[in-house]
Design an enzyme around this catalytic site. Structure first.
Site, PDB file in Angstrom:
ATOM      1  N   GLU A   1      -6.986   0.809  14.719  1.00  0.00           N
ATOM      2  CA  GLU A   1      -8.448  -0.727  13.910  1.00  0.00           C
ATOM      3  C   GLU A   1      -6.942  -1.872  13.246  1.00  0.00           C
ATOM      4  O   GLU A   1      -5.836  -1.829  13.351  1.00  0.00           O
ATOM      5  CB  GLU A   1      -8.695  -0.081  12.600  1.00  0.00           C
TER       6      GLU A   1
ATOM      7  N   ARG B   1       0.700  -1.370  -0.131  1.00  0.00           N
ATOM      8  CA  ARG B   1      -0.059  -0.038   0.354  1.00  0.00           C
ATOM      9  C   ARG B   1       0.704   1.318   0.225  1.00  0.00           C
ATOM     10  O   ARG B   1       1.987   1.506   0.937  1.00  0.00           O
ATOM     11  CB  ARG B   1      -0.561  -0.129   1.017  1.00  0.00           C
TER      12      ARG B   1
ATOM     13  N   ARG C   1       2.158   1.546  10.156  1.00  0.00           N
ATOM     14  CA  ARG C   1       1.743   2.238   8.828  1.00  0.00           C
ATOM     15  C   ARG C   1       2.601   2.470   8.022  1.00  0.00           C
ATOM     16  O   ARG C   1       3.616   3.451   7.951  1.00  0.00           O
ATOM     17  CB  ARG C   1       1.093   3.382   9.324  1.00  0.00           C
TER      18      ARG C   1
ATOM     19  N   ARG D   1       0.491  -5.124  12.146  1.00  0.00           N
ATOM     20  CA  ARG D   1      -0.341  -4.341  14.261  1.00  0.00           C
ATOM     21  C   ARG D   1      -0.422  -5.848  15.095  1.00  0.00           C
ATOM     22  O   ARG D   1      -0.897  -5.210  16.366  1.00  0.00           O
ATOM     23  CB  ARG D   1      -1.813  -3.734  13.092  1.00  0.00           C
TER      24      ARG D   1
ATOM     25  N   SER E   1     -10.972  -6.331   9.560  1.00  0.00           N
ATOM     26  CA  SER E   1     -12.274  -5.729   9.312  1.00  0.00           C
ATOM     27  C   SER E   1     -12.424  -6.978   8.716  1.00  0.00           C
ATOM     28  O   SER E   1     -12.321  -7.587   7.866  1.00  0.00           O
ATOM     29  CB  SER E   1     -11.964  -4.265   8.683  1.00  0.00           C
TER      30      SER E   1
END
Length: 424
Positions: free
Chosen positions: A348, A261, A276, A388, A351
């Site tokens: 987060e 990403r 991140r 994470r 998901s």
């Protein structure tokens, strides 16, 4: 994409969905006009083609002056057919261009609002009181460096900012998480997969990652291939242009893959450590099912995520994501946010999205019914985003001396170790 019949028969529903997403409502009227032009263009073209075929038969039977007249008409009709085909193609292309910009229909009950307006529907576990234990918690990077688990300096030297190297026990933690995740996935009936991390444009577009998310995607122009940001892309495209038998549904897959990403728009955010980053590994769950079973499967995927996080003994919250924060393909999404002690907030980590028939319609994935075929429903859910999860393990299970307690569920995959000790 959404069903064109829905657009024609329920334009107000599409308008409400667009409004809930914070996207253009006017595009619905543009789409309706483009759809009418597209259908009219197809009808005009087909009418002229039918006339052309009949005229061809008449020319074959005609003679003399009549044949000459018909040949003149044939020439004119051929030109008309070309014009009609071009107009029909242009109208179809415009319709497709507009349709690609319209998100999935937001389901009833999804909270309305933007990124910070989701609804917390459950809190699981209680954050540790480090003050009561007599020490200030270290952040994950400090702990990772003490353990010899994370090397940001050399990751940056190799690849640039937002890259890292997991070393020693850091790499072992990822392998342990991978093995636990895949063992759980097998227990829940998923077929384990290792799909390609490079995909064709059709796979990326079909899953909705070349619209609003295109700026976050890595593209290899010489090969016209994309690096996936999630194995959802490959798992969705796995059955593209196929007709599945109804009795083979649901199809459940759990894939391990690297994810890439750009993190566009995140300048200055979460620059310390591995929260991140531009690359990480992940185990992703994916389901192809009958449309009427999609909401039930969404709850199942959420339950699997909760079970996994609970097994790691990490406090977390479940968020019903607001309509304005849904991806293009999602009709509803639940996020799990884990407690991050050094930031004193939930962040987060997983998901799960119900994409209804949106992706399947784009990718041509159908199943056979008594009345023909129709698109399947697709759903996805993160089981373990490695970086994470490692962050949450290090910070939530740290000890005063810098060591880290291993939650019981991970111990079999770390040689039975109960404590990760500071590197010598």
């Amino acid at each position: 994409m959404i069903d064109p019949k829905w657009l024609r028969n329920n334009p107000d529903l599409v308008r409400r969905s667009q409004e809930a997403r914070g996207e253009s409502v006017e595009i619905v009227d543009e789409l309706l006009a483009a759809d009418e032009a597209r259908r009219s263009g197809i009808a005009a073209y087909e009418s002229l083609r039918a006339e052309q075929k009949e005229l061809g038969k008449s020319v074959a039977r005609a003679q003399g002056d009549q044949k000459a007249e018909l040949l003149v008409r044939t020439k004119q009709l051929a030109a008309d057919v070309k014009v009609a085909q071009a107009a029909s193609d242009a109208a179809g292309a415009r319709f497709d261009e507009l349709m690609a910009q319209v998100g999935n229909i937001v389901l009833d009950g999804v909270p309305r609002g933007g990124e910070d307006e989701g609804t917390v529907i459950e809190t699981v576990g209680t954050p540790r009181d480090f003050a009561a234990e007599g020490f200030e918690p270290r952040d994950h990077l400090e702990i990772g460096e003490l353990l010899g688990a994370i090397d940001m300096e050399r990751g940056t030297k190799i690849s640039g900012s937002r890259f890292y190297v997991l070393t020693g026990v850091g790499a072992q933690l990822e392998f342990a998480l991978l093995n636990l995740a895949m063992a759980k996935a097998d227990e829940w009936g998923f077929t384990q997969m290792i799909p390609p991390a490079l995909v064709k444009p059709s796979a990326m577009a079909g899953t909705g990652f070349l619209g609003q998310a295109a700026q976050d995607v890595y593209h290899l122009p010489d090969d016209d291939l994309y690096l996936v940001g999630t194995s959802e892309v490959a798992l969705a495209a796995y059955h593209s242009d196929e007709i599945l038998e109804a009795d083979t549904l649901p199809r459940q897959y759990a894939a391990f893959s690297p994810c890439f990403r750009r993190e566009a728009g995140s300048h200055g955010r979460d620059t310390r450590g591995i929260f991140r980053v531009h690359w990480f590994d992940k185990v992703e769950m994916f389901v192809h099912c009958r449309p009427e079973d999609a909401e039930e499967w969404h709850q199942k995927l959420l339950a699997f995520e909760k079970e996994f996080i609970t097994a790691l003994e990490i406090p977390f919250q479940v968020l019903d994501v607001a309509s304005g924060d849904l991806g293009l393909s999602a009709a509803r999404k639940y996020d799990c946010y884990a407690w991050l002690p050094t930031q004193q907030r939930y962040r987060e980590i997983t998901s799960t999205s119900n994409c209804t028939q949106f992706q399947a319609r784009r990718l041509g994935i159908r199943y056979r019914t008594d009345n023909g075929t129709e698109p399947v429903a697709t759903l996805n859910g993160t089981l373990s985003a490695m970086t994470r999860m490692i962050i949450m393990l290090l910070e939530n299970h740290q000890q005063a001396d810098g060591s880290v307690r291993v939650p019981e569920a991970l111990r079999p995959y770390l040689g039975g170790r109960e404590i990760l000790t500071v590197a010598a």
